[in-house]
Scaffold this active site. Structure first.
Site, PDB file in Angstrom:
ATOM      1  N   MET A 161       0.928  -1.181  -0.058  1.00 44.88           N
ATOM      2  CA  MET A 161      -0.245  -0.096   0.095  1.00 44.88           C
ATOM      3  C   MET A 161       0.874   1.405  -0.189  1.00 44.88           C
ATOM      4  O   MET A 161       0.471   2.028  -1.113  1.00 44.88           O
ATOM      5  CB  MET A 161      -1.146  -0.128   1.330  1.00 44.88           C
ATOM      6  N   GLU A 162       1.883   1.342   0.284  1.00 42.17           N
ATOM      7  CA  GLU A 162       2.799   2.315   1.055  1.00 42.17           C
ATOM      8  C   GLU A 162       3.768   2.440  -0.316  1.00 42.17           C
ATOM      9  O   GLU A 162       4.065   3.194  -1.081  1.00 42.17           O
ATOM     10  CB  GLU A 162       4.047   1.978   1.762  1.00 42.17           C
TER      11      GLU A 162
END
Length: 262
Positions: A161-162
């Site tokens: 996600m990051e």
């Protein structure tokens, strides 16, 4: 994240390449850093990092910009019902963060039907190299997750996600690497959580810092994954003062959905 374009004064455009050196680009009248990034299949953050440009800086006439060695091409895609950054990343062999960066949007942003997003594409050689790097990153996440007693599925979903496992990613806030670590967080983990032990600034070190910090947050919130992830994204102080912000709720929900897929 939406980025402000940098105004560029003048000049001419030339791109040259060599086997081992990055391409270069001389700006022309009316160019913006955003347009240059889009044309050459990269991101504003990557251009800033590669050229040592501070966010918000103005580039002057005849400025020569370095471009990433392995240029990506972009293809425009019109969002359909049910599309998300994650599903598009899987379909086009990219990452959610790469598409978000190319499209100048937040990774937590909803896709509107009919909107156009930019999809980075790479050749087979670049894809093979990216696959190798991804494998190494995932191995690193698993190793440090086991070391700190963190669910590797949760840590892997967080890393995806990051950054989409991209250690070259630099956010507009200065967060870097696979786990998108700020300098303040890096120092805190080294000095407080690791009792002064220095960690190498490489992909494995970035993963270690991120997983160690996630472990700390899970302990701080009694194992509550939602609150730990919210604090990772929003910051513990902001979380305490303001509760979960709307975009934080979406961020947490996306990671917990991804968790079952890793």
């Amino acid at each position: 994240m939406l980025r402000l374009a940098l105004t560029i004064a003048t000049a001419l455009a030339v791109a040259t390449t060599s086997a081992n050196a990055a391409s270069v680009y001389r700006v022309r009248p009316g160019d913006t850093l955003t347009q240059i990034a889009r044309t050459h299949g990269t991101s504003v953050a990557q251009l800033e990092r590669l050229n040592g440009i501070a966010p918000g800086s103005v580039l002057f006439a005849d400025t020569t910009l370095k471009l990433p060695s392995h240029e990506q091409k972009l293809r425009s895609y019109v969002v359909q019902a049910g599309d998300t950054l994650t599903t598009l990343a899987e379909r086009f062999h990219s990452t959610a963060s790469a598409i978000a960066n190319a499209s100048e949007m937040k990774i937590t942003q909803f896709l509107l039907i009919g909107a156009t997003v930019e999809i980075p594409t790479t050749d087979a050689t670049s894809r093979d190299a990216a696959t190798t790097l991804t494998t190494n990153v995932r191995d690193s996440i698993t190793r440090w997750s086991n070391h700190y007693g963190v669910d590797p599925h949760l840590a892997t979903a967080l890393a995806w996600m990051e950054s989409g496992f991209n250690n070259q990613l630099v956010s507009s806030a200065g967060a870097v690497g696979v786990m998108q670590i700020t300098s303040v967080t890096w120092d805190y983990v080294e000095q407080v959580l690791l009792l002064g032990r220095a960690v190498s600034h490489n992909p494995d070190g970035n993963v270690r810092i991120g997983v160690a910090f996630l472990h700390h947050l899970l302990h701080l919130y009694g194992g509550n994954e939602r609150r730990a992830l919210a604090a990772y994204y929003q910051g513990p102080r902001s979380l305490q003062a303001n509760g979960l912000l709307p975009e934080t709720r979406q961020y947490v929900a996306d990671i917990l959905a991804l968790k079952s897929r890793f």
